[in-house]
Design a protein around this motif. Structure first.
Motif, mmCIF file in Angstrom:
data_model
loop_
_atom_site.group_PDB
_atom_site.id
_atom_site.type_symbol
_atom_site.label_atom_id
_atom_site.label_comp_id
_atom_site.label_asym_id
_atom_site.label_seq_id
_atom_site.Cartn_x
_atom_site.Cartn_y
_atom_site.Cartn_z
ATOM 1 N N MET A 147 0.852 -1.193 0.000
ATOM 2 C CA MET A 147 0.000 0.000 0.000
ATOM 3 C C MET A 147 0.887 1.243 0.000
ATOM 4 N N PHE A 148 0.480 2.231 -0.756
ATOM 5 C CA PHE A 148 1.275 3.458 -0.813
ATOM 6 C C PHE A 148 1.194 4.229 0.511
ATOM 7 N N THR A 149 2.176 5.098 0.701
ATOM 8 C CA THR A 149 2.255 5.884 1.922
ATOM 9 C C THR A 149 1.870 7.339 1.646
ATOM 10 N N LEU A 150 1.595 8.073 2.717
ATOM 11 C CA LEU A 150 1.275 9.498 2.571
ATOM 12 C C LEU A 150 2.470 10.265 2.025
ATOM 13 N N SER A 151 3.685 9.864 2.411
ATOM 14 C CA SER A 151 4.862 10.567 1.888
ATOM 15 C C SER A 151 5.001 10.353 0.388
ATOM 16 N N GLN A 152 4.627 9.173 -0.100
ATOM 17 C CA GLN A 152 4.652 8.934 -1.543
ATOM 18 C C GLN A 152 3.610 9.799 -2.260
ATOM 19 N N LEU A 153 2.416 9.900 -1.665
ATOM 20 C CA LEU A 153 1.378 10.748 -2.253
ATOM 21 C C LEU A 153 1.809 12.209 -2.264
ATOM 22 N N GLU A 154 2.406 12.654 -1.168
ATOM 23 C CA GLU A 154 2.866 14.042 -1.083
ATOM 24 C C GLU A 154 3.920 14.317 -2.158
ATOM 25 N N SER A 155 4.806 13.353 -2.376
ATOM 26 C CA SER A 155 5.838 13.519 -3.404
ATOM 27 C C SER A 155 5.217 13.547 -4.789
ATOM 28 N N PHE A 156 4.270 12.670 -5.056
ATOM 29 C CA PHE A 156 3.599 12.643 -6.351
ATOM 30 C C PHE A 156 2.901 13.974 -6.640
ATOM 31 N N VAL A 157 2.170 14.509 -5.652
ATOM 32 C CA VAL A 157 1.449 15.766 -5.858
ATOM 33 C C VAL A 157 2.423 16.909 -6.110
ATOM 34 N N ALA A 158 3.547 16.918 -5.415
ATOM 35 C CA ALA A 158 4.536 17.983 -5.603
ATOM 36 C C ALA A 158 5.098 17.958 -7.026
ATOM 37 N N VAL A 159 5.426 16.766 -7.516
ATOM 38 C CA VAL A 159 5.959 16.662 -8.883
ATOM 39 C C VAL A 159 4.869 16.991 -9.899
ATOM 40 N N ALA A 160 3.635 16.528 -9.642
ATOM 41 C CA ALA A 160 2.533 16.774 -10.576
ATOM 42 C C ALA A 160 2.219 18.261 -10.674
ATOM 43 N N GLU A 161 2.363 19.000 -9.586
ATOM 44 C CA GLU A 161 2.030 20.424 -9.595
ATOM 45 C C GLU A 161 3.166 21.286 -10.152
ATOM 46 N N THR A 162 4.407 20.826 -10.000
ATOM 47 C CA THR A 162 5.544 21.609 -10.519
ATOM 48 C C THR A 162 6.013 21.109 -11.876
ATOM 49 N N LEU A 163 5.740 19.824 -12.173
ATOM 50 C CA LEU A 163 6.244 19.172 -13.392
ATOM 51 C C LEU A 163 7.755 19.351 -13.507
ATOM 52 N N HIS A 164 8.400 19.239 -12.347
ATOM 53 C CA HIS A 164 9.862 19.415 -12.297
ATOM 54 C C HIS A 164 10.367 18.756 -11.017
ATOM 55 N N TYR A 165 11.226 17.726 -11.154
ATOM 56 C CA TYR A 165 11.713 17.001 -9.986
ATOM 57 C C TYR A 165 12.546 17.896 -9.068
ATOM 58 N N GLY A 166 13.334 18.764 -9.639
ATOM 59 C CA GLY A 166 14.171 19.632 -8.820
ATOM 60 C C GLY A 166 13.360 20.571 -7.957
ATOM 61 N N ARG A 167 12.358 21.255 -8.581
ATOM 62 C CA ARG A 167 11.528 22.185 -7.805
ATOM 63 C C ARG A 167 10.675 21.443 -6.782
ATOM 64 N N ALA A 168 10.205 20.258 -7.153
ATOM 65 C CA ALA A 168 9.413 19.465 -6.213
ATOM 66 C C ALA A 168 10.259 19.058 -5.006
ATOM 67 N N ALA A 169 11.525 18.687 -5.255
ATOM 68 C CA ALA A 169 12.407 18.308 -4.153
ATOM 69 C C ALA A 169 12.647 19.491 -3.221
ATOM 70 N N GLU A 170 12.806 20.703 -3.799
ATOM 71 C CA GLU A 170 12.987 21.899 -2.970
ATOM 72 C C GLU A 170 11.755 22.150 -2.105
ATOM 73 N N ARG A 171 10.569 21.990 -2.690
ATOM 74 C CA ARG A 171 9.333 22.202 -1.929
ATOM 75 C C ARG A 171 9.259 21.248 -0.738
ATOM 76 N N LEU A 172 9.724 20.026 -0.942
ATOM 77 C CA LEU A 172 9.635 19.003 0.101
ATOM 78 C C LEU A 172 10.857 18.980 1.023
ATOM 79 N N SER A 173 11.808 19.887 0.776
ATOM 80 C CA SER A 173 13.040 19.960 1.587
ATOM 81 C C SER A 173 13.797 18.632 1.562
ATOM 82 N N MET A 174 13.987 18.085 0.370
ATOM 83 C CA MET A 174 14.729 16.839 0.218
ATOM 84 C C MET A 174 15.517 16.912 -1.082
#
Length: 300
Positions: free
Chosen positions: A1-28
């Motif tokens: 089963m997926f985790t909330l952290s996986q969902l949070e990561s998916f939404v961040a990438v889906a909203e930015t369409l950029h792995y680098g910016r999504a990683a910055e948003r998530l502080s990772m």
């Protein structure tokens, strides 16, 4: 089963369409973010992103999943907030007992303050004589009571709320009701008097007996009753005089005049808030703090 952290990561990438910016948003950093997305896709059995070239785009499956992912994250945040609000006493239910006379002196202020300061807390209001309230506090049927003292010490904590004076109640045509007359407690000596019941209204009965004893006054008791409004009805019927708490002014009964009385010391009528010592209901603690805070500020 997926985790909330996986969902949070998916939404961040889906909203930015950029792995680098999504990683910055998530502080990772980007590599663990990519691994989370890969694990999520493996769990779901679909590809969520089209990674052709340098661009990142949602696949049809990713677009379909984005709304659900946002809703799940929103529900998890709401659940966490609800738990915190419950633990802090901001939501819940409190069963509040009160005497009939308290309904005319402090109840409206308490209910208004609780609704304003704790809108997520529901009050269940129950009118009871003090003895019944204390029994229901011990049994757990009530959480908080507005009662007359004394309050037995075992298992019940209490806080003073309010004191008030006694007023003479006389029929409108009685000499003591005349506007130029200042009633004195001695005026009740030998007069027909509607008294509180020693069984059903023991607190008020004992208060008045003490007042009469100190003043060396002996009224002639004609009836024993438990409720202020019924006592005033008999006064209006000219069956006798009465002493009632100042809160009775709120009843505004036609044909009955309420006047301050000389010769009675201070404000002998007391009201306290009572609750089970050690009760761990956070909503009770919050409501109790509102009620005792009003009392300490002299709001009643």
């Amino acid at each position: 089963m997926f985790t909330l952290s996986q969902l949070e990561s998916f939404v961040a990438v889906a909203e930015t369409l950029h792995y680098g910016r999504a990683a910055e948003r998530l502080s990772m950093t980007q590599p663990p973010l990519s691994r989370r997305i890969q694990l999520l896709e493996r769990e779901l059995g679909v590809e969520l992103f089209d990674r052709a070239g340098r661009s990142v785009r949602l696949t049809a499956a990713g677009q379909a999943f984005l709304g659900d992912a946002r809703r799940i994250l929103g529900l998890s945040e709401q659940a966490a907030l609800s738990v915190r609000r419950t633990l802090e006493g901001e939501v819940g239910t409190v069963a509040l007992g009160f005497t009939a006379s308290a309904a005319h002196s402090v109840l409206d202020g308490i209910v208004g303050a609780v609704h304003a300061e704790l809108p997520g807390v529901g009050l269940v209001l129950r009118e009871r004589v003090s003895g019944a309230q204390l029994e229901e506090l011990r049994s757990g049927e009530l959480d908080l009571g507005l009662v007359r003292p004394p309050v037995p010490g075992t298992g019940i904590a209490h806080h003073p709320l309010h004191r008030e004076a006694l007023l003479i109640a006389a029929p409108a045509g009685h000499p003591l009701a005349a506007p130029d007359r200042t009633p004195h407690i001695s005026d009740l000596d030998g007069e027909p008097f509607v008294m509180y019941s020693p069984a059903e209204a023991r607190y008020f009965y004992e208060v008045l007996v003490g007042v009469f004893r100190r003043a060396e006054v002996v009224p002639r008791y004609v009836h024993y009753l438990s409720q202020v409004h019924t006592i005033l009805a008999l006064v209006r019927a000219e069956l006798g005089l009465a002493l009632v708490p100042r809160a009775a002014e709120a009843l505004k009964l036609d044909g009955v005049v309420l006047r301050p009385v000389v010769g009675v010391e201070g404000e002998p009528v007391e009201l306290v808030a009572a609750w089970r010592a050690g009760d761990d209901n956070p909503a009770l603690h919050a409501v109790r703090d509102v009620v005792t805070g009003l009392a300490d500020r002299g709001a009643f």
